[in-house]
Structures are given as C-alpha cells and as structure tokens.
Motif scaffolding. Structure first.
Motif, short mmCIF file in Angstrom:
data_model
loop_
_atom_site.label_atom_id
_atom_site.label_comp_id
_atom_site.label_asym_id
_atom_site.label_seq_id
_atom_site.Cartn_x
_atom_site.Cartn_y
_atom_site.Cartn_z
N ALA A 41 0.84 -1.21 0.00
CA ALA A 41 0.00 0.00 0.00
C ALA A 41 0.87 1.25 0.00
O ALA A 41 0.60 2.22 -0.74
N ARG A 42 1.93 1.24 0.85
CA ARG A 42 2.82 2.40 0.87
C ARG A 42 3.49 2.58 -0.49
O ARG A 42 3.67 3.70 -0.97
N SER A 43 3.90 1.44 -1.13
CA SER A 43 4.55 1.54 -2.44
C SER A 43 3.61 2.13 -3.47
O SER A 43 4.01 2.94 -4.31
N ALA A 44 2.35 1.68 -3.39
CA ALA A 44 1.39 2.23 -4.35
C ALA A 44 1.25 3.74 -4.17
O ALA A 44 1.21 4.50 -5.15
N VAL A 45 1.17 4.15 -2.90
CA VAL A 45 1.07 5.60 -2.66
C VAL A 45 2.35 6.30 -3.11
O VAL A 45 2.32 7.37 -3.73
#
Length: 688
Positions: A530-534
């Motif tokens: 999720a952090r990578s996507a953001v």
C-alpha cells in the motif's frame, strides 16, 4: 375294713376314674374327634363318619373347652386345626360323601361347601369323595373334621387316613406330600414373575376335563368361533384378530383357580391356549400344572412371524403364484400374513411358533469372527477357492441383506427359519459364486480386478436372493489371504505404490507450503504494498512535475544555446578567416624562407619560434637518446608535443579551434622536419 367298704371305695374310685376319663380339655386350636365304641347302629355306605349315632367316628367335633364324653363308650382324640402358612396352599381330600363320576379325577364343588368346615352341609349338599377342586388359601385356620377331610400341606398332612395303604404309611414314618405323589414345591403359591431379567409366562396344562376335539392340540374356551364371526365383518383387520387371539379368557375362571368354573365354561383337558401372566395363583396341583417359558419379546428392528398350530382350518391368502407354503389370516392354521411387531406378547409357544426376523440391515460375515448383533453367521466360514493356476485363496466376505416386515411371512414360508436362509440358501449361493469366479481368473488378475469381482458378486447375489423376497444391500470382500508365493511380490509392489503416493503427498505438501508462504508474504507485505502504491503515485506526480520543469529548462537552454551558438559561430567564422589568412601568410613566408635558406634551416627557425612563444617544453619528461645525439631527443620531444596537440601559442587562453589549426600546421611541419632528418641521420658520418 369291711368288704362293703372296699366295694364302696372301689365304686367311688371307678366313678372318679370314669369321670376323669370322660372330661376332656380341648385346646384353643384343637378339635376333639369322638369315637363311639358302643352302639346298636352300624355305619352304612362305607362312610367312616357316623351322623346318626352309629358306632365309629362321630360327625360332631368337640370344640375348644372342657368337654364331657362318657368313657368308655366314647373315646376322644385331639387334632390340631388345619393351618396353612403364608405362601402355601392346602389340598383337601374328602373321605366322606358320594362317589365321583366315572372318569373324573376330582369331586364336583359347590360354593355352599365353603371351606369344608360344615361337614353336614358338605355331605347333605352332594359332596363327593376324593380331591376337592378348590384349595385352602395361605393363612387358612379352620377346624376341619380330621376323618372327613385330609389336608395336604407342604410341611404337614392334617387328618386321619382311613385307606389301608395310607393307614400303614401313617403308622410308619407318617404321611408326607410324597405319600400322595406330590412334591412339596407343588403345594406353594404359583408365582409368575421375571426370572433372571427375562420375562416369562405360565403355560397351563389341565389334568381334568372333556377330551379335546379331533385335530386340536390345545383348548381355548369357546374354540375360535369369535374369530370366525369377526372375519365375516368386512372392516375387521388382522391387527384386531391378533388382539382377540392374544386376549386371555382366563377371567372367566379366575385364572384356573376356580377349576369348577373352568369345567363349567367348557374347559377341556390338556394344553391350554391362554397362558398365565405375572401374578400369584392358587392352583390345585392335582388338576393344574404350570411351566414357565420365556415371553415373546419383539425388539425394535425385528418382527415375529407366527406359525399357528391351532385355529380355524387353513385358508391360503398368498395367491396362486406363491407356491412355497400357505399364508393365512391370524386365527387360522398356517403362517400368519401379519407379523407381530415391536412389543411383548404373552403367547403360548407350544401352539404358536414365533420366528424372529430382523428387519434391520443384516450383516453376515464369512470369517472367523461373528457379528455382535446376532448369531446367524456363527456357522459361516471364510470362502476357500482356487485360481486358474491352482493358487489357493481364502476370502473373508461380508454380505448385507434386508428383509422387509411385510415380506417376512413369505420369506419364512419359503425357507422355514432365518438360520436356514443363511446356512442353506445364502451360504451356497455366495460360496459357489466366488469359487467359480476365482477359478476363471488368474491370481494376479483377481487381485487387480477385485472391485470388479465385488460388483459382479453384488449383482449375482441380488438377483439370486430376489427370488426369496430378500433384498441385497451390499457384498464386500473384507480380506484375502494370498498364496505365500504372491505375498512377497505384492508386498514389494505395495511398498513401491505407497512410496510413490508418499512422494506425491510430500510434493503436494511442499506446494501447499509454498502457497502458504506466498500468501503469508503477500499478507505481510500488504502494508508495504500500500505504501509503495502511494509512493508510486507520489513519484509519478513528482516526475510529471520534474518533466514539466525540465521541459521548461530545456526550452530555455535550447533558446539560450541557439543564441550562444549563433554568437560563437559568428566569432569562429571571423577567427577562422583571420587564422586562415595568417596561415596562408605564414605558409607563403615559409615557402619563401625555405627557398631562401633551405628546408632545414626553416624548420629550426619554426621550432625556435615555437619555443619562444612558450608552446613547447624544452626539457622533456622522458629523455630519449640515441645514436643521433641531442638533436634527435629534442626532435622526438617536439614530435610528441605535436602529436598530442600540446603546442600552443603561449597565450594560454586561446580557443580550441585555433590551437587545433596551429597544431595541425605544426604537425605537418614536424613531419617535414622528420622526413628531412631521416636522410641526415642515416648518412654516414664524415671521415675524419
């Protein structure tokens, strides 16, 4: 003392003795039997008791108290009252009265006789000699005439026998029940109760009555006329007929305790249809015998098929297609078409044979171990057969069958019993099928096609048992004992198969573990994902911003560069023209100088000029010497500088293009000098 005094004293003594002998004290539980010794009358009709003053035993008894009977005309003997202990009965035998009818074994009884305490009433009422049909109940205490009536108890025989044989026995060891052919246990109250946890009924056999009708083996009061009447009613069901048959008529004679009523109601001698149920009964052992037999208990999952040996004539209801016996309605002789279902039935097993038929799925084992729910397969053994090559196989088999409750009567009519169904019908069918099948197959083929053999056996047994109204629910090969020659090969093959299966399972386990780890890793990285996507979105936005900024800077640089390039191009073109003009001028000057002073001198002049301008280091980093002397080293250094393009005009801040053009010109000059110097270096030195 005078003789007269002696006589008076003798008379007084005699009178006193007579009075003493004539007074009798009868105890509270005693009676006095009077025996008249002197009388002009004699007894008639062979009765031992005198009712009209005849000589002999008098009918009137002396009751408790002081009683006077003149001695020696009368002799008085004391007898105890008849007392029957609890739990016992007393059988009365009359020694007075009229004779019993021919063929009768007991005397007729009238209720007016009571407990036989009224001797005159008994004799005048038509009482008969012999065994009396009623018995004295437990707890009886009655003053019976000891000569008129004898009472047999289990512990004591009351009364005075008159029969010569009994008189002889009485003078010896005394009378006992065995003296009359009875066992003391027969003189106890008959108690019918569960025995050892098992329900029982009392099967009654009467020893007196009219003979049974021809063809009958048991007596039922009124016969079976009530069943015949019910059958004429169109709505009468088999269940109602069964209830009537099992309904006892014992209440008409108080359960054989009033034997006179039993005979009056038409009771016949012999086996009785209606048994006795739980209770305590006062039965005359001379007239009634009771045998305890188990009650018919039909458990859940069973029915009882009844074979009637008594009843109305056989009237088959099975139809013309059924040729394996007679199926009849309840109340007729034959197999009842309606079985008895779950319950307890007080049925006489000597007139109705009950065959218990399991209606649950019946499992039969052809093995050394038997089923726990029944013992029908106790005689079944493992099937032994030979393969085509002669290998001997031992097969443990299990067959499951089912007999429905509605078809149970027909099944029993065909095979007789469930034991016959298993041992005679099923055993031969199953055993022969497997032996024939095994003989037609090779040993390995049988092993490999075991499931197919099992299916074929199921089809064959199903078809065979259907003719007996029996359903087949399964045929299963439980175990096969292989020949020793094949065991080793089969074992190795099985081990290999198991190892292969183990490897497959291990592979599946590893695959599952990988999937699990993958899923676990995916789950663990969800937050990072999720952090990578953001972060990707943020970087994409920043890249787009930088791209826009770079596009703007690039446009600025491009415009600025184009302007600078135009400027430099203009400057370069001008300098190039100047250099070109300078070079042309120098070249023209070199040509003129070479023509004037020669090529060698011109080169030296150019070198000196270059050194003077500071473009060449006169001290080389590497000094190369050779046969040509210092000049060659200098020439080499110069050539190196020329090749590297380091020769400059000494200004230190000229542009590159100009240095390049100068360098090229110097390089050309150096090549010319080098070419000029080769012949010089190769010339032979002058002679000294």
């Amino acid at each position: 003392m005078s003789i007269s005094s002696i006589v008076i004293l003798a008379v007084v003594a005699l009178i006193a003795y007579v009075l003493l002998k004539s007074v009798h004290k009868i105890g509270p539980a005693e009676v006095g039997l009077v025996n008249k010794r002197v009388s002009v009358r004699k007894l008639r009709n062979d009765n031992p008791v005198a009712f009209k003053g005849e000589a002999g035993y008098q009918a009137t008894l002396l009751m408790p108290g002081l009683r006077v009977r003149v001695w020696p005309i009368f002799a008085v003997t004391k007898f105890p009252w008849v007392q029957i202990p609890a739990g016992e009965i007393g059988v009365v035998i009359a020694q007075v009265g009229g004779p019993v009818p021919i063929g009768a074994k007991s005397a007729e009884y009238d209720a007016a006789f009571g407990n036989f305490s009224d001797l005159s009433g008994f004799v005048n009422g038509g009482g008969q000699k012999g065994v009396q049909r009623p018995v004295l109940p437990p707890g009886t205490l009655v003053p019976l005439h000891p000569v008129a009536f004898m009472v047999i108890g289990s512990r004591q025989v009351f009364g005075l026998p008159v029969s010569p044989e009994l008189v002889r026995l009485n003078k010896g060891e005394g009378l006992t029940p065995e003296s009359f052919g009875l066992d003391p246990r027969q003189l106890q109250v008959v108690v019918i109760a569960p025995s050892g946890g098992q329900d029982v009924v009392g099967i009654v056999t009467t020893l007196e009555g009219q003979p049974l009708e021809s063809g009958d083996i048991a007596s039922r009061l009124g016969g079976f006329q009530d069943i015949e009447t019910m059958e004429q009613q169109p709505d009468a069901t088999d269940a109602e007929l069964i209830d009537t048959l099992l309904g006892s008529k014992n209440d008409e004679h108080n359960n054989y305790q009033d034997f006179q009523k039993f005979l009056d109601a038409g009771g016949r001698i012999g086996l009785q249809h209606d048994p006795l149920q739980y209770g305590a009964y006062l039965l005359n052992p001379f007239l009634v015998r009771v045998d305890m037999v188990p009650m018919l208990v039909v458990n859940q999952g069973e029915v009882a098929v009844i074979k009637g040996f008594v009843g109305l004539p056989t009237l088959d209801t099975s139809g013309s297609e059924f040729k394996f016996g007679s199926i009849v309605r309840p109340g007729h002789r034959g197999i009842w078409q309606e079985p008895l279902r779950t319950g307890k039935y007080p049925i006489n097993p000597r007139v109705y044979a009950a065959e218990i038929v399991p209606t649950f799925i019946l499992t039969l084992n052809w093995s050394t171990s038997n089923s726990q729910a029944h013992d029908l397969d106790s005689r079944l053994e493992p099937i032994i057969g030979k393969s085509r090559e002669g290998f001997v196989f031992t097969i443990d088999l299990q067959v499951q069958i089912h007999v429905s409750d509605t078809r149970a009567p027909k099944v029993i009519s065909m095979v007789g019993t469930m034991v016959n169904l298993v041992n005679e019908v099923l055993q031969s069918a199953v055993g022969n099928h497997f032996r024939n099948t095994l003989q037609a197959l090779e040993a390995v083929q049988f092993i490999e096609t075991r499931q197919a053999v099992q299916r074929a056996a199921l089809e064959a047994v199903t078809q065979y048992l259907s003719a007996y109204e029996v359903e087949t629910r399964g045929v299963y090969i439980q175990d096969v004992v292989f020949p020793e020659e094949l065991v080793e090969v089969l074992t190795r093959r099985e081990i290999a198969n198991q190892e292969r299966a183990t490897f497959v399972e291990q592979q599946k386990a590893e695959t599952a573990r990988i999937e699990t780890e993958k899923a676990k890793g995916t789950a663990d990285m969800q937050s990072s994902l999720a952090r990578s996507a953001v972060s990707v979105d943020i970087n994409r936005n920043e890249a787009q911003a930088r791209e826009a900024q770079a596009s703007g800077e690039a446009a600025y640089v491009r415009l600025t560069g184009e302007a600078e390039a135009d400027k430099l191009r203009a400057i370069g073109l001008a300098e190039a023209k100047a250099t070109e003009a300078l070079g042309v001028a120098k070249a023209t000057g070199y040509d003129a100088q070479r023509e004037a002073i020669g090529e060698m001198s011109t080169a030296l002049v150019a070198v000196a000029g270059a050194i003077g301008e500071g473009g060449i280091d006169i001290m080389p980093e590497v000094l190369v010497t050779g046969g040509g002397g210092s000049f060659e080293g200098l020439a080499a250094t110069l050539m190196q500088a020329l090749r590297n393009g380091t020769l400059t005009n000494g200004s230190g801040n000229g542009d590159g293009r100009r240095r390049t053009e100068v360098g090229e010109a110097l390089a050309e000059t150096a090549q010319e000098v080098e070419s000029t110097m080769e012949p010089l270096g190769s010339a032979e030195p002058p002679a000294e």
